[in-house]
Design a protein around this motif. Structure first.
Motif, PDB file in Angstrom:
ATOM      1  N   HIS A   5       0.761  -1.179  -0.062  1.00 28.86           N
ATOM      2  CA  HIS A   5      -0.106  -0.011  -0.005  1.00 28.86           C
ATOM      3  C   HIS A   5       0.658   1.285  -0.166  1.00 28.86           C
ATOM      4  N   THR A   6       2.173   1.161   0.129  1.00 27.93           N
ATOM      5  CA  THR A   6       2.933   2.332   0.592  1.00 27.93           C
ATOM      6  C   THR A   6       4.393   2.000  -0.269  1.00 27.93           C
ATOM      7  N   PRO A 147      20.188   2.580  10.548  1.00 31.98           N
ATOM      8  CA  PRO A 147      18.575   2.297  10.828  1.00 31.98           C
ATOM      9  C   PRO A 147      17.810   3.441  11.240  1.00 31.98           C
ATOM     10  N   ASP A 148      18.674   4.446  11.889  1.00 40.64           N
ATOM     11  CA  ASP A 148      17.651   5.470  12.487  1.00 40.64           C
ATOM     12  C   ASP A 148      16.911   6.288  11.379  1.00 40.64           C
ATOM     13  N   ILE A 149      17.479   6.435  10.261  1.00 35.38           N
ATOM     14  CA  ILE A 149      16.697   7.106   9.468  1.00 35.38           C
ATOM     15  C   ILE A 149      15.403   6.258   9.016  1.00 35.38           C
ATOM     16  N   PHE A 150      15.388   5.055   8.805  1.00 37.54           N
ATOM     17  CA  PHE A 150      14.157   4.011   8.671  1.00 37.54           C
ATOM     18  C   PHE A 150      13.398   4.236   9.525  1.00 37.54           C
ATOM     19  N   LEU A 151      13.789   4.141  10.920  1.00 40.72           N
ATOM     20  CA  LEU A 151      13.037   4.034  12.140  1.00 40.72           C
ATOM     21  C   LEU A 151      12.309   5.494  12.188  1.00 40.72           C
ATOM     22  N   HIS A 152      13.148   6.583  11.926  1.00 41.28           N
ATOM     23  CA  HIS A 152      12.419   7.990  11.777  1.00 41.28           C
ATOM     24  C   HIS A 152      11.334   7.996  10.601  1.00 41.28           C
ATOM     25  N   LEU A 153      11.555   7.549   9.656  1.00 42.70           N
ATOM     26  CA  LEU A 153      10.771   7.494   8.511  1.00 42.70           C
ATOM     27  C   LEU A 153       9.252   6.884   8.973  1.00 42.70           C
ATOM     28  N   ALA A 154       9.374   5.616   9.771  1.00 48.57           N
ATOM     29  CA  ALA A 154       8.506   4.855   9.979  1.00 48.57           C
ATOM     30  C   ALA A 154       7.537   5.743  11.189  1.00 48.57           C
ATOM     31  N   THR A 156       7.531   9.037  11.576  1.00 44.77           N
ATOM     32  CA  THR A 156       6.944  10.170  10.920  1.00 44.77           C
ATOM     33  C   THR A 156       5.656  10.039  10.278  1.00 44.77           C
ATOM     34  N   TYR A 157       5.631   8.954   9.416  1.00 43.17           N
ATOM     35  CA  TYR A 157       4.541   8.556   8.561  1.00 43.17           C
ATOM     36  C   TYR A 157       3.712   7.715   8.858  1.00 43.17           C
ATOM     37  N   GLU A 158       3.756   7.248  10.223  1.00 38.63           N
ATOM     38  CA  GLU A 158       3.152   6.121  10.839  1.00 38.63           C
ATOM     39  C   GLU A 158       2.795   5.095  10.270  1.00 38.63           C
ATOM     40  N   LEU A 159       4.013   4.336   9.871  1.00 45.48           N
ATOM     41  CA  LEU A 159       4.158   3.294   8.938  1.00 45.48           C
ATOM     42  C   LEU A 159       4.150   1.721   9.542  1.00 45.48           C
ATOM     43  N   SER A 163       4.922  -3.321   7.377  1.00 39.85           N
ATOM     44  CA  SER A 163       3.978  -4.338   6.725  1.00 39.85           C
ATOM     45  C   SER A 163       3.167  -3.508   5.631  1.00 39.85           C
ATOM     46  N   GLY A 164       3.311  -4.086   4.665  1.00 36.83           N
ATOM     47  CA  GLY A 164       2.556  -3.327   3.210  1.00 36.83           C
ATOM     48  C   GLY A 164       3.492  -2.345   2.655  1.00 36.83           C
ATOM     49  N   CYS A 165       4.693  -2.255   3.189  1.00 35.08           N
ATOM     50  CA  CYS A 165       5.364  -0.914   2.608  1.00 35.08           C
ATOM     51  C   CYS A 165       6.558  -1.713   1.726  1.00 35.08           C
ATOM     52  N   LEU A 166       6.963  -1.025   0.759  1.00 35.48           N
ATOM     53  CA  LEU A 166       8.174  -1.359  -0.203  1.00 35.48           C
ATOM     54  C   LEU A 166       8.877  -0.277  -0.723  1.00 35.48           C
TER      55      LEU A 166
END
Length: 205
Positions: A5-6, A147-154, A156-159, A163-166
């Motif tokens: 979905h994302t 990893p910190d920027i990926f966790l910040h992404l999750a 920030t955008y409520e990911l 799951s369901g992200c690519l």
């Protein structure tokens, strides 16, 4: 595997071609000399500190102090910075535009890019407006593949747990980090390869 979905795009060398050798091939007599300079003087580790927020002027002076014999060539790196780019990667832009038109996917971008320089990309590549938002490493003072920027992404955008992200990125390091965090990743090689990898995951538009 959850239905996608994302979709999270990298920008450099996925949507916009970037290679400082394009500039230095004009500066040096041979491609071999240009490659040596980019690999050993204006190398990726130095460049990525600007991606993490170090000011361009500071970075330039630090490198000139370290390699004064290359001062002219070092200063050219940012004085002629836009010559690093080969333009939009048309096939990937077509995929992005088709996804946007379908209305089926949430579209985000995660890019390693200097905060000082990214406004140029926004001004010159209108397709970047297709994204709901773009997280720029230099703005958040974090960079891939940490990893910190990926966790910040999750966050920030409520990911959630991704799951369901690519995630689509040309860097093996970045894709490896994404996968370690539960984020499915396609290592980009070409628009054709990307289309095939998307189809395998049931991504349609």
């Amino acid at each position: 595997m959850a239905m996608v979905h994302t979709v999270i795009f990298d920008i450099g060398n996925v949507l916009i071609g970037w290679n400082p050798r394009l500039l230095y091939n004009k500066v040096f007599a041979t491609p071999e000399e240009a490659d040596w300079f980019v690999s050993n003087i204006t190398h990726l580790d130095w460049n990525e500190e600007q991606d993490r927020g170090r000011p361009i002027a500071e970075a330039t002076e630090l490198l000139v102090a370290e390699h004064p014999e290359w001062e002219r060539e070092i200063r050219i790196y940012y004085d002629r910075w836009t010559e690093h780019f080969s333009g939009a990667i048309a096939g990937t832009v077509e995929v992005l535009e088709a996804m946007k038109a379908s209305g089926c996917y949430r579209l985000l971008a995660l890019t390693n890019w200097s905060a000082e320089l990214f406004p140029w990309a926004r001004e010159n590549f209108p397709f970047l407006s297709h994204f709901e938002d773009i997280m720029v490493s230099g703005e958040v003072k974090m960079k891939k593949p940490n990893p910190d920027i990926f966790l910040h992404l999750a966050k920030t955008y409520e990911l959630g747990d991704f799951s369901g992200c690519l995630f689509i990125d040309d860097s093996p390091r970045n894709c490896a980090t994404a996968r370690s965090l539960g984020l499915d990743a396609i290592q980009f090689e070409s628009p054709e390869q990307l289309r095939e990898a998307l189809a395998e995951r049931g991504v349609r538009w």
